[in-house]
Design a protein around this motif. Structure first.
Motif, PDB file in Angstrom:
ATOM      1  N   ALA A  10       0.822  -1.214   0.000  1.00  0.00           N
ATOM      2  CA  ALA A  10       0.000   0.000   0.000  1.00  0.00           C
ATOM      3  C   ALA A  10       0.859   1.269   0.000  1.00  0.00           C
ATOM      4  O   ALA A  10       0.336   2.377  -0.109  1.00  0.00           O
ATOM      5  N   GLY A  11       2.177   1.112   0.137  1.00  0.00           N
ATOM      6  CA  GLY A  11       3.066   2.271   0.206  1.00  0.00           C
ATOM      7  C   GLY A  11       3.355   2.848  -1.178  1.00  0.00           C
ATOM      8  O   GLY A  11       2.840   2.358  -2.189  1.00  0.00           O
ATOM      9  N   GLY A  12       4.185   3.875  -1.199  1.00  0.00           N
ATOM     10  CA  GLY A  12       4.500   4.557  -2.460  1.00  0.00           C
ATOM     11  C   GLY A  12       5.114   3.595  -3.470  1.00  0.00           C
ATOM     12  O   GLY A  12       4.614   3.455  -4.604  1.00  0.00           O
ATOM     13  N   ALA A  34      -1.895  -1.084   5.967  1.00  0.00           N
ATOM     14  CA  ALA A  34      -2.812  -0.079   5.423  1.00  0.00           C
ATOM     15  C   ALA A  34      -3.717  -0.716   4.358  1.00  0.00           C
ATOM     16  O   ALA A  34      -3.435  -1.816   3.853  1.00  0.00           O
ATOM     17  N   ASN A  35      -4.773   0.024   4.017  1.00  0.00           N
ATOM     18  CA  ASN A  35      -5.775  -0.484   3.071  1.00  0.00           C
ATOM     19  C   ASN A  35      -5.183  -0.701   1.677  1.00  0.00           C
ATOM     20  O   ASN A  35      -4.530   0.182   1.128  1.00  0.00           O
ATOM     21  N   ILE A  45      -5.174 -10.497  -1.400  1.00  0.00           N
ATOM     22  CA  ILE A  45      -4.855  -9.462  -0.411  1.00  0.00           C
ATOM     23  C   ILE A  45      -4.817 -10.093   0.973  1.00  0.00           C
ATOM     24  O   ILE A  45      -5.785 -10.733   1.398  1.00  0.00           O
ATOM     25  N   MET A  46      -3.690  -9.950   1.636  1.00  0.00           N
ATOM     26  CA  MET A  46      -3.537 -10.534   2.972  1.00  0.00           C
ATOM     27  C   MET A  46      -2.965  -9.488   3.916  1.00  0.00           C
ATOM     28  O   MET A  46      -1.742  -9.359   4.044  1.00  0.00           O
ATOM     29  N   PRO A  47      -3.826  -8.709   4.602  1.00  0.00           N
ATOM     30  CA  PRO A  47      -3.324  -7.719   5.557  1.00  0.00           C
ATOM     31  C   PRO A  47      -2.528  -8.418   6.654  1.00  0.00           C
ATOM     32  O   PRO A  47      -2.869  -9.531   7.057  1.00  0.00           O
ATOM     33  N   GLY A  70       7.734  -3.661   2.932  1.00  0.00           N
ATOM     34  CA  GLY A  70       6.975  -3.233   4.110  1.00  0.00           C
ATOM     35  C   GLY A  70       7.875  -2.774   5.241  1.00  0.00           C
ATOM     36  O   GLY A  70       8.981  -3.285   5.419  1.00  0.00           O
ATOM     37  N   GLY A  71       7.391  -1.816   6.003  1.00  0.00           N
ATOM     38  CA  GLY A  71       8.107  -1.364   7.190  1.00  0.00           C
ATOM     39  C   GLY A  71       8.117   0.139   7.308  1.00  0.00           C
ATOM     40  O   GLY A  71       7.513   0.855   6.498  1.00  0.00           O
ATOM     41  N   ILE A  72       8.765   0.611   8.363  1.00  0.00           N
ATOM     42  CA  ILE A  72       8.924   2.056   8.570  1.00  0.00           C
ATOM     43  C   ILE A  72       9.977   2.534   7.577  1.00  0.00           C
ATOM     44  O   ILE A  72      11.052   1.943   7.466  1.00  0.00           O
ATOM     45  N   SER A  73       9.655   3.603   6.838  1.00  0.00           N
ATOM     46  CA  SER A  73      10.514   3.979   5.711  1.00  0.00           C
ATOM     47  C   SER A  73      11.254   5.301   5.920  1.00  0.00           C
ATOM     48  O   SER A  73      11.924   5.760   4.995  1.00  0.00           O
ATOM     49  N   VAL A  74      11.105   5.887   7.092  1.00  0.00           N
ATOM     50  CA  VAL A  74      11.820   7.130   7.408  1.00  0.00           C
ATOM     51  C   VAL A  74      12.192   7.091   8.891  1.00  0.00           C
ATOM     52  O   VAL A  74      11.792   6.191   9.613  1.00  0.00           O
TER      53      VAL A  74
END
Ligand code: NAI
Ligand code: 15L
Length: 263
Positions: A10-12, A34-35, A45-47, A70-74
């Motif tokens: 769902a990220g950029g 995220a959605n 789709i597997m949240p 996936g993960g924290i990117s900043v």
């Protein structure tokens, strides 16, 4: 391939790769906290929270390859970084070990080496110099991949992505930018390589002002085609030049190097 898993879908970058990699597998398995919207016919789709080991095991089961975005990117507080980028990466590699060792493309970052100065040229043998807790967590991910390669034969591409956006956003990115198309062709090379191993690859386009030497990964046959230089005139016109003594102008990690530790 039957099933390609994309975490952080769902990220950029995830949204960009979801569309561009649609035909690389019979099924794209997409995951995020995220959605993710509705699944297309070729999608599942597997949240999943990467910090949840049981959920990550279910996510990885049945996959032939994994693009781990996936993960924290900043830069952030340590708690979310710990959950997503440290525990989450441990969970992912353990799940891969349990489910046939699908090849992993790991989105590492230039922030593993962000304290090198912009007048230095790096190859992949240079010691790590993370510029914050986020960069440090990516160093952990690289170490995790190396350990699982040496101990269990897990193949992982460690892509130290510079700045992967539609276009460079500031003068620093004239050196660090990677186009989406070049990232896709790198993913293809990593998926197709007869023997991948566990290479560190600078995720950067063929920029005139690059800082990074990718010769150690030449065996993959990746030839990035884009060059950030074509954006220079536009950036000169629209973006202020960073002050010569600012982190943005001095360090490869740019402003991340000036950031404090988030508590
Ligand atoms: P992003 O922040 O847009 O996407 C990351 C996704 O991970 C988000 O959708 C978020 O919901 C998800 N996520 C966060 N914590 C999670 C958790 N605990 N469980 C499950 N999902 C979680 O970042 P972007 O730009 O798309 O980057 C993707 C990856 O590439 C990241 O790992 C980032 O560190 C790496 N990277 C990106 C660069 C870039 O220029 N875009 C540069 C260097 C590295
Ligand atoms: C990264 O690691 C981040 O994920 C991305 O948002 C950008 O800040 C990039 O590095 C960069 O250094 O430009």
């Amino acid at each position: 391939m039957k099933r390609l898993l994309i975490t952080g879908a769902a990220g950029g970058l995830g949204r960009g790769m979801r569309r561009r990699l649609a035909d690389r597998a019979e099924i794209l398995r997409l995951s995020d906290l995220a959605n993710l919207g509705d699944a297309a016919p070729h999608e599942e789709i597997m949240p999943c929270d990467l910090g949840d080991a049981a959920a990550v095991h279910r996510l990885v089961e049945g996959c032939d390859a994994i693009l781990h975005l996936g993960g924290i990117s900043v830069e952030d507080r340590f708690a979310p970084i710990l959950n997503a980028n440290i525990l989450g990466v441990y969970n992912l590699f353990e799940a891969a070990r349990a489910h046939g060792r699908p090849r992993i493309i790991f989105a590492s970052s230039n922030h593993t080496i962000g304290y090198y100065r912009q007048d230095q040229r790096l190859d992949v043998t240079m010691p790590l110099r993370p510029d914050g807790l986020y960069g440090l967590s990516k160093c952990f991910g690289e170490g995790m991949a190396r350990l699982y390669h040496d101990k269990f034969g897990q193949e992982t591409a460690l892509v130290r992505i510079g700045s992967c956006f539609e276009a460079p956003r500031n003068h620093r990115m004239l050196s660090s930018w990677m186009s989406y198309d070049d990232f896709v062709s790198l993913i293809d090379c990593c998926l197709r390589a007869p023997l991948l191993g566990c290479p560190i690859i600078w995720g950067v386009s063929d920029n005139d002002s690059t800082w990074w030497d990718n010769s150690a990964a030449a065996y993959l046959g990746w030839r990035p085609k884009d060059n950030a230089e074509r954006f220079r005139a536009e950036l000169d016109r629209t973006q202020p030049r960073p002050a010569p003594d600012s982190a943005a102008a001095l360090y490869q990690g740019g402003p991340f190097a000036a950031d404090g530790i988030h508590t």
